[in-house]
Scaffold this active site. Structure first.
Site, mmCIF file in Angstrom:
data_model
loop_
_atom_site.group_PDB
_atom_site.id
_atom_site.type_symbol
_atom_site.label_atom_id
_atom_site.label_comp_id
_atom_site.label_asym_id
_atom_site.label_seq_id
_atom_site.Cartn_x
_atom_site.Cartn_y
_atom_site.Cartn_z
ATOM 1 N N LYS A 83 -17.966 5.923 6.384
ATOM 2 C CA LYS A 83 -17.182 4.998 7.203
ATOM 3 C C LYS A 83 -18.104 4.306 8.195
ATOM 4 O O LYS A 83 -18.829 4.965 8.951
ATOM 5 C CB LYS A 83 -16.134 5.805 7.973
ATOM 6 C CG LYS A 83 -14.711 5.410 7.680
ATOM 7 C CD LYS A 83 -13.776 6.389 8.340
ATOM 8 C CE LYS A 83 -12.565 5.685 8.870
ATOM 9 N NZ LYS A 83 -11.639 6.624 9.524
HETATM 10 C C1 E4P Z 1 -8.420 5.407 9.801
HETATM 11 O O1 E4P Z 1 -9.249 5.724 9.004
HETATM 12 C C2 E4P Z 1 -8.324 5.924 11.183
HETATM 13 O O2 E4P Z 1 -8.840 7.230 11.190
HETATM 14 C C3 E4P Z 1 -6.914 6.050 11.691
HETATM 15 O O3 E4P Z 1 -5.968 5.619 10.753
HETATM 16 C C4 E4P Z 1 -6.709 5.605 13.085
HETATM 17 O O4 E4P Z 1 -5.357 5.823 13.424
HETATM 18 P P1 E4P Z 1 -4.822 5.855 14.928
HETATM 19 O O5 E4P Z 1 -4.620 4.452 15.390
HETATM 20 O O6 E4P Z 1 -3.519 6.601 14.816
HETATM 21 O O7 E4P Z 1 -5.853 6.601 15.734
#
Ligand code: E4P
Length: 215
Positions: A83
């Protein structure tokens, strides 16, 4: 449509994996910190379950650092997707990592133009954060609609991973738009399974079954 869990909890992942409805896992530094465990140890345990797609995020903000961390993470297990945040350095690092065969999940995407760039540098996944847009007073799902249209216009192979999902309607809408993946907290995935009428119906069937003569 693939369903991912957005968590670093091995217990949660194991539960959904055993039920058989889990296609992958996304983690981020916040979710990893919540577990209070060593990052690589957690990653190895998730991968050992057999989960085919496990996103692990780099924390470097410069190209060299992202490349170093990305190559290291990728080397931990074949199921790892790296990522990388949507920044100029992130785009540059993604282009190099993708050219080396590493599958990159470009994260922190909040606009359709950012999604266009992620596809152009060869990201395997693009992660638009719809819940955070909703929190801001924007309609996150409109971003998914735009990305679906743009990727279809140019036949990009980058998969749209709907992230920052807050409730089952987000999953439903993303599926209706044809998004490839939705990643969600454990509590949201649980709600996909449950319906009060299923529970009531089952209780009634079991009660009535007791009246059926045996033997
Ligand atoms: C995606 O890969 C992120 O980890 C995640 O969906 C972020 O979500 P949040 O806005 O609930 O922290």
């Amino acid at each position: 449509m693939k369903l991912f869990l957005d968590t670093a909890s091995v217990k949660e992942i194991r539960t959904m994996w055993e039920i058989g409805i889990l296609d992958g896992v996304t983690t981020n530094p916040t979710l990893v910190a919540k577990e209070g465990r060593k990052f690589e140890e957690v990653l190895r345990e998730i991968c050992a379950l057999g989960v085919p797609s496990v996103s692990a995020e780099v924390v470097a903000t410069d190209v060299e650092g992202m490349l170093r961390e990305g190559r290291h993470l990728r080397g931990l297990h074949p199921s790892i997707y790296v990522k990388v945040p949507m920044t100029p350095a992130g785009l540059q690092a993604t282009k190099t990592l993708a050219s080396e065969g590493t599958r990159v999940n470009m994260t922190l995407v909040f606009s359709a133009n950012q999604a266009l760039l992620a596809a152009k540098v060869g990201a395997a996944y693009v992660s638009p954060f719809i819940g955070r847009l909703d929190d801001q007073g924007e309609v996150g799902m409109e971003l998914i609609r735009d990305i679906v249209a743009i990727y279809s216009n140019y036949r990009f192979s980058t998969e749209i991973l709907v992230a920052s999902v807050r409730h089952p309607v987000h999953v439903l809408e993303a599926a209706k738009l044809g998004a490839h993946i939705a990643t969600m907290p454990y509590a949201v995935m649980e709600k996909l399974v449950q319906h009060p009428l299923t529970d009531l119906g089952l209780a009634r069937f079991l009660k009535d079954w007791e009246k059926v003569p045996r033997g």
